[in-house]
Design a protein around this motif. Structure first.
Motif, PDB file in Angstrom:
ATOM      1  N   ASP A 130       0.823  -1.209   0.000  1.00  0.00           N
ATOM      2  CA  ASP A 130       0.000   0.000   0.000  1.00  0.00           C
ATOM      3  C   ASP A 130       0.861   1.264   0.000  1.00  0.00           C
ATOM      4  O   ASP A 130       0.561   2.223  -0.711  1.00  0.00           O
ATOM      5  CB  ASP A 130      -0.945   0.026   1.202  1.00  0.00           C
ATOM      6  N   GLU A 131       1.928   1.279   0.795  1.00  0.00           N
ATOM      7  CA  GLU A 131       2.840   2.431   0.812  1.00  0.00           C
ATOM      8  C   GLU A 131       3.487   2.628  -0.560  1.00  0.00           C
ATOM      9  O   GLU A 131       3.591   3.761  -1.042  1.00  0.00           O
ATOM     10  CB  GLU A 131       3.928   2.231   1.869  1.00  0.00           C
TER      11      GLU A 131
ATOM     12  N   LYS B  39       0.874   4.080  -2.957  1.00  0.00           N
ATOM     13  CA  LYS B  39       0.616   5.496  -2.685  1.00  0.00           C
ATOM     14  C   LYS B  39       1.742   6.362  -3.247  1.00  0.00           C
ATOM     15  O   LYS B  39       1.490   7.380  -3.895  1.00  0.00           O
ATOM     16  CB  LYS B  39       0.500   5.732  -1.177  1.00  0.00           C
ATOM     17  N   GLN B  40       2.981   5.980  -2.990  1.00  0.00           N
ATOM     18  CA  GLN B  40       4.114   6.752  -3.491  1.00  0.00           C
ATOM     19  C   GLN B  40       4.121   6.788  -5.015  1.00  0.00           C
ATOM     20  O   GLN B  40       4.370   7.831  -5.621  1.00  0.00           O
ATOM     21  CB  GLN B  40       5.429   6.163  -2.993  1.00  0.00           C
TER      22      GLN B  40
ATOM     23  N   SER C  42      -2.377  14.581  -3.819  1.00  0.00           N
ATOM     24  CA  SER C  42      -2.041  15.049  -2.470  1.00  0.00           C
ATOM     25  C   SER C  42      -2.765  16.348  -2.117  1.00  0.00           C
ATOM     26  O   SER C  42      -2.900  16.689  -0.946  1.00  0.00           O
ATOM     27  CB  SER C  42      -0.533  15.233  -2.331  1.00  0.00           C
TER      28      SER C  42
ATOM     29  N   SER D 172     -10.050   8.486  -1.179  1.00  0.00           N
ATOM     30  CA  SER D 172      -9.132   7.700  -1.997  1.00  0.00           C
ATOM     31  C   SER D 172      -8.503   6.593  -1.158  1.00  0.00           C
ATOM     32  O   SER D 172      -8.379   6.694   0.055  1.00  0.00           O
ATOM     33  CB  SER D 172      -8.039   8.579  -2.593  1.00  0.00           C
TER      34      SER D 172
ATOM     35  N   SER E  50      -5.180   3.473  -1.787  1.00  0.00           N
ATOM     36  CA  SER E  50      -3.859   3.500  -2.406  1.00  0.00           C
ATOM     37  C   SER E  50      -3.924   3.281  -3.918  1.00  0.00           C
ATOM     38  O   SER E  50      -3.040   3.719  -4.638  1.00  0.00           O
ATOM     39  CB  SER E  50      -2.950   2.458  -1.768  1.00  0.00           C
TER      40      SER E  50
END
Length: 143
Positions: free
Chosen positions: A51-52, A55-56, A66, A92, A94
Motif C-alpha cells: 500500500d505504501e 501510494k508513493q 495530495s 481515496s 492506495s
C-alpha cells in the motif's frame, strides 16, 4: 505486480510451515497457533508495504492527489480518452479514488448533496490526468 504480491505471500506461507514443522514439533498444537499468527502478521506487513509503495507511485504520477480535499469538483481524464467532468471527489485508497457517479452542473448545495449520494470507484491505473475545477479560473490543469 499482483504476481509478485501473491508469490511473496506463498513463499511466506511455505517458510512459516517449514519453521513450524522443523523447529516447533515439541510444542504440539501450539506450533500451529504460532505459525498461523506468524503468517497473519507477515501478510499484514506485506499488505502495508505494498500500500505504501502504491501510494508513493500514484502520488508521483498524479501529484494533484495530495492536494485533493473532500467535496472538491474535479475532472478526470482516463487513458481510453473518456472524460469524467465535474465530479465530486470523496475519498481515496492506495489504488482507487471515490467520486460522484454523475456530473455536478452547478455548485449549489442541493446539487452537491445529490451527487454525493451516488458514487463510483475509479482505478488510478486507468487515470491519465486529474484537474481540479475552480469557478473563477474555469479550471487549473494539474497533472
Amino acid at each position: 505486480m499482483k504476481f509478485i504480491y501473491w508469490l511473496i505471500k506463498i513463499v511466506l506461507l511455505f517458510v512459516v510451515l517449514y519453521i513450524g514443522d522443523t523447529y516447533l514439533k515439541s510444542l504440539g498444537w501450539w506450533s500451529v497457533i504460532i505459525c498461523v499468527v506468524a503468517f497473519i502478521l507477515g501478510t499484514r506487513l506485506i499488505d502495508k508495504k505494498i500500500d505504501e509503495y502504491n501510494k508513493q507511485y500514484y502520488f508521483k504520477r498524479l501529484p494533484v492527489l495530495s492536494e485533493l480535499k473532500q467535496g472538491q469538483i474535479i475532472t478526470i481524464e482516463l487513458l481510453n480518452g473518456q472524460k469524467l467532468a465535474n465530479r465530486v471527489y470523496m475519498a481515496s485508497l492506495s489504488t482507487e479514488i471515490l467520486i460522484g457517479a454523475e456530473p455536478i452542473l452547478t455548485n449549489g448545495f442541493e446539487e452537491l448533496e445529490q451527487g454525493m449520494k451516488k458514487n463510483r470507484w475509479v482505478k488510478l491505473k486507468k487515470v491519465k490526468a486529474i484537474r481540479i475545477e475552480t469557478p473563477e479560473h474555469g479550471g487549473i490543469n494539474l497533472k
